[in-house]
Design a protein around this motif. Structure first.
Motif, PDB file in Angstrom:
ATOM      1  N   LEU A  86     121.559  42.421  42.154  1.00 43.00           N
ATOM      2  CA  LEU A  86     122.577  43.452  42.383  1.00 43.00           C
ATOM      3  C   LEU A  86     122.222  44.778  41.719  1.00 43.00           C
ATOM      4  CD1 LEU A  86     125.792  41.286  41.866  1.00 43.00           C
ATOM      5  CD2 LEU A  86     124.669  41.917  44.025  1.00 43.00           C
ATOM      6  N   VAL A  87     121.148  44.768  40.918  1.00 44.49           N
ATOM      7  CA  VAL A  87     120.718  46.000  40.252  1.00 44.49           C
ATOM      8  C   VAL A  87     119.302  46.358  40.680  1.00 44.49           C
ATOM      9  CG1 VAL A  87     122.219  45.757  38.234  1.00 44.49           C
ATOM     10  CG2 VAL A  87     119.943  44.769  38.187  1.00 44.49           C
ATOM     11  N   ALA A  88     119.041  47.644  40.722  1.00 50.31           N
ATOM     12  CA  ALA A  88     117.709  48.131  41.106  1.00 50.31           C
ATOM     13  C   ALA A  88     117.097  48.883  39.936  1.00 50.31           C
ATOM     14  CB  ALA A  88     117.820  49.060  42.309  1.00 50.31           C
ATOM     15  N   PRO A  89     115.848  48.548  39.602  1.00 50.42           N
ATOM     16  CA  PRO A  89     115.172  49.310  38.548  1.00 50.42           C
ATOM     17  C   PRO A  89     114.707  50.663  39.084  1.00 50.42           C
ATOM     18  CG  PRO A  89     113.733  47.590  39.385  1.00 50.42           C
ATOM     19  CD  PRO A  89     115.043  47.438  40.095  1.00 50.42           C
ATOM     20  N   CYS A  90     114.836  51.676  38.265  1.00 49.66           N
ATOM     21  CA  CYS A  90     114.354  53.021  38.597  1.00 49.66           C
ATOM     22  C   CYS A  90     113.417  53.455  37.472  1.00 49.66           C
ATOM     23  CB  CYS A  90     115.523  53.980  38.752  1.00 49.66           C
ATOM     24  SG  CYS A  90     116.642  53.480  40.084  1.00 49.66           S
ATOM     25  N   ASP A  91     113.039  54.700  37.437  1.00 52.55           N
ATOM     26  CA  ASP A  91     112.071  55.161  36.435  1.00 52.55           C
ATOM     27  C   ASP A  91     112.543  54.891  35.008  1.00 52.55           C
ATOM     28  OD1 ASP A  91     109.824  56.535  35.299  1.00 52.55           O
ATOM     29  OD2 ASP A  91     111.156  58.237  34.975  1.00 52.55           O
ATOM     30  N   ASP A  92     113.693  55.433  34.631  1.00 48.82           N
ATOM     31  CA  ASP A  92     114.170  55.292  33.257  1.00 48.82           C
ATOM     32  C   ASP A  92     115.558  54.676  33.174  1.00 48.82           C
ATOM     33  OD1 ASP A  92     115.542  57.425  34.335  1.00 48.82           O
ATOM     34  OD2 ASP A  92     115.336  58.705  32.567  1.00 48.82           O
ATOM     35  N   HIS A  93     116.031  54.086  34.264  1.00 50.55           N
ATOM     36  CA  HIS A  93     117.353  53.474  34.276  1.00 50.55           C
ATOM     37  C   HIS A  93     117.420  52.356  35.311  1.00 50.55           C
ATOM     38  CE1 HIS A  93     117.612  56.484  37.532  1.00 50.55           C
ATOM     39  NE2 HIS A  93     118.526  55.700  38.071  1.00 50.55           N
ATOM     40  N   ILE A  94     118.488  51.593  35.212  1.00 45.80           N
ATOM     41  CA  ILE A  94     118.791  50.639  36.267  1.00 45.80           C
ATOM     42  C   ILE A  94     120.122  51.084  36.866  1.00 45.80           C
ATOM     43  CG2 ILE A  94     117.515  48.725  35.250  1.00 45.80           C
ATOM     44  CD1 ILE A  94     120.189  47.583  34.238  1.00 45.80           C
ATOM     45  N   ARG A  95     120.347  50.688  38.125  1.00 46.94           N
ATOM     46  CA  ARG A  95     121.606  51.066  38.772  1.00 46.94           C
ATOM     47  C   ARG A  95     122.060  49.933  39.668  1.00 46.94           C
ATOM     48  NH1 ARG A  95     120.437  52.088  43.935  1.00 46.94           N
ATOM     49  NH2 ARG A  95     118.377  52.822  44.442  1.00 46.94           N
ATOM     50  N   PHE A  96     123.369  49.867  39.851  1.00 45.71           N
ATOM     51  CA  PHE A  96     123.894  48.890  40.795  1.00 45.71           C
ATOM     52  C   PHE A  96     123.548  49.334  42.199  1.00 45.71           C
ATOM     53  CE2 PHE A  96     126.627  47.503  37.272  1.00 45.71           C
ATOM     54  CZ  PHE A  96     126.457  46.124  37.393  1.00 45.71           C
ATOM     55  N   VAL A  97     123.178  48.376  43.045  1.00 46.33           N
ATOM     56  CA  VAL A  97     122.771  48.668  44.412  1.00 46.33           C
ATOM     57  C   VAL A  97     123.960  49.167  45.231  1.00 46.33           C
ATOM     58  CG1 VAL A  97     121.799  47.683  46.517  1.00 46.33           C
ATOM     59  CG2 VAL A  97     120.900  46.994  44.298  1.00 46.33           C
ATOM     60  N   ARG A 111     123.834  43.238  27.598  1.00 48.47           N
ATOM     61  CA  ARG A 111     122.595  42.628  27.126  1.00 48.47           C
ATOM     62  C   ARG A 111     121.696  42.441  28.332  1.00 48.47           C
ATOM     63  NH1 ARG A 111     126.647  40.174  24.857  1.00 48.47           N
ATOM     64  NH2 ARG A 111     126.563  38.272  26.097  1.00 48.47           N
ATOM     65  N   LEU A 112     120.449  42.790  28.183  1.00 47.22           N
ATOM     66  CA  LEU A 112     119.541  42.636  29.308  1.00 47.22           C
ATOM     67  C   LEU A 112     118.114  42.409  28.849  1.00 47.22           C
ATOM     68  CD1 LEU A 112     118.682  46.024  30.935  1.00 47.22           C
ATOM     69  CD2 LEU A 112     120.166  45.908  28.985  1.00 47.22           C
ATOM     70  N   SER A 113     117.346  41.874  29.767  1.00 47.68           N
ATOM     71  CA  SER A 113     115.906  41.733  29.599  1.00 47.68           C
ATOM     72  C   SER A 113     115.277  42.433  30.791  1.00 47.68           C
ATOM     73  CB  SER A 113     115.485  40.264  29.597  1.00 47.68           C
ATOM     74  OG  SER A 113     116.009  39.600  28.485  1.00 47.68           O
ATOM     75  N   TYR A 114     114.270  43.255  30.517  1.00 47.50           N
ATOM     76  CA  TYR A 114     113.622  43.982  31.605  1.00 47.50           C
ATOM     77  C   TYR A 114     112.170  44.256  31.252  1.00 47.50           C
ATOM     78  CZ  TYR A 114     114.397  48.174  28.721  1.00 47.50           C
ATOM     79  OH  TYR A 114     114.406  49.099  27.704  1.00 47.50           O
ATOM     80  N   THR A 115     111.390  44.569  32.268  1.00 44.25           N
ATOM     81  CA  THR A 115     109.984  44.918  32.088  1.00 44.25           C
ATOM     82  C   THR A 115     109.832  46.397  32.408  1.00 44.25           C
ATOM     83  OG1 THR A 115     109.312  42.698  32.719  1.00 44.25           O
ATOM     84  CG2 THR A 115     107.622  44.414  32.820  1.00 44.25           C
ATOM     85  N   ALA A 116     109.121  47.095  31.545  1.00 44.87           N
ATOM     86  CA  ALA A 116     108.906  48.532  31.738  1.00 44.87           C
ATOM     87  C   ALA A 116     107.529  48.915  31.201  1.00 44.87           C
ATOM     88  CB  ALA A 116     109.987  49.332  31.026  1.00 44.87           C
ATOM     89  N   GLY A 117     107.079  50.088  31.603  1.00 46.13           N
ATOM     90  CA  GLY A 117     105.782  50.608  31.167  1.00 46.13           C
ATOM     91  C   GLY A 117     104.740  50.458  32.257  1.00 46.13           C
ATOM     92  N   TRP A 118     103.533  50.853  31.933  1.00 48.89           N
ATOM     93  CA  TRP A 118     102.429  50.815  32.894  1.00 48.89           C
ATOM     94  C   TRP A 118     101.350  49.866  32.404  1.00 48.89           C
ATOM     95  CZ3 TRP A 118     104.918  55.285  31.431  1.00 48.89           C
ATOM     96  CH2 TRP A 118     105.502  56.040  32.451  1.00 48.89           C
ATOM     97  N   GLU A 119     100.677  49.225  33.341  1.00 45.09           N
ATOM     98  CA  GLU A 119      99.480  48.485  32.988  1.00 45.09           C
ATOM     99  C   GLU A 119      98.430  49.524  32.589  1.00 45.09           C
ATOM    100  OE1 GLU A 119      98.192  45.607  35.851  1.00 45.09           O
ATOM    101  OE2 GLU A 119     100.266  45.088  36.353  1.00 45.09           O
ATOM    102  N   ILE A 120      97.499  49.144  31.737  1.00 41.43           N
ATOM    103  CA  ILE A 120      96.499  50.087  31.225  1.00 41.43           C
ATOM    104  C   ILE A 120      95.780  50.806  32.359  1.00 41.43           C
ATOM    105  CG2 ILE A 120      94.349  50.306  29.889  1.00 41.43           C
ATOM    106  CD1 ILE A 120      96.840  49.783  28.144  1.00 41.43           C
ATOM    107  N   GLU A 121      95.431  50.091  33.410  1.00 41.10           N
ATOM    108  CA  GLU A 121      94.698  50.694  34.527  1.00 41.10           C
ATOM    109  C   GLU A 121      95.544  51.693  35.311  1.00 41.10           C
ATOM    110  OE1 GLU A 121      95.217  47.204  34.432  1.00 41.10           O
ATOM    111  OE2 GLU A 121      93.484  46.980  33.137  1.00 41.10           O
TER     112      GLU A 121
END
Length: 181
Positions: A86-97, A111-121
């Protein structure tokens, strides 16, 4: 490390490969990376953030402490688990769809768990180049130098002085900074 020794050698033009020199270059790169991370307000390397507690703002967007958010693994609002589809990840935030659901106003209520950042490549080049520029300045200051460089032109010579004020090297990162926390 975000920038490698090979990148540093190419960027700085210093190919010294004695073990002490390589160790020192690694230290410069790590220090420059720490300066960039501190300036950005987040570590740009891809990682999972867990058990983050946030405060709802009453809007459908929730701004987080990292950039390039790629996924949300778990989300609890108050005591209710929310389906992460029900939520969409964006650049620096999440939002309800959907356009009607909002994060309720409250302090430390999400409370949340999320993945952020760039792979080294995939790291933005502006981050890599900023690290290389700062590390190269540190290299030029070794042995008591103050970062003097020279350039000869057809009509005269010029000397350039670089100081340990990294602001001009960090300024290109302004659009990636996290400032709201």
């Amino acid at each position: 490390m975000i920038a490698s020794i090979a990148m540093f050698n190419t960027y700085s033009g210093n190919y010294e490969d004695a073990s002490e020199a390589v160790e020192l270059k690694g230290a410069f790169l790590c220090t420059a990376e720490d300066i960039v991370i501190s300036y950005l307000g987040f570590d740009p390397k891809q990682q999972e953030y867990t058990d983050v507690v946030a405060s709802g703002s009453g809007s459908r967007r929730l701004y987080l402490r990292a950039r390039n958010i790629t996924s949300v693994e778990a989300l609890t609002v108050g005591m209710v688990k929310v389906d992460t589809t029900l939520v969409a990840p964006c650049d620096d935030h999440i939002r309800f769809v959907d356009h009607t659901t909002k994060f309720p106003i409250g302090e430390d209520n999400i409370r949340l768990s999320y993945t952020a950042g760039w792979e080294i490549e995939q790291m933005p080049s502006v981050i890599v180049v900023s690290i290389l520029r700062i590390a190269t300045l540190m290299l030029s200051e070794t042995g008591g130098n103050i970062g003097l460089t020279g350039k000869s032109f057809a009509d005269n010579s010029r000397t350039f002085v670089n100081y340990s004020n990294y602001r001009k090297y960090l300024q290109p990162l302004d659009s990636l900074r996290i400032l709201g926390f």
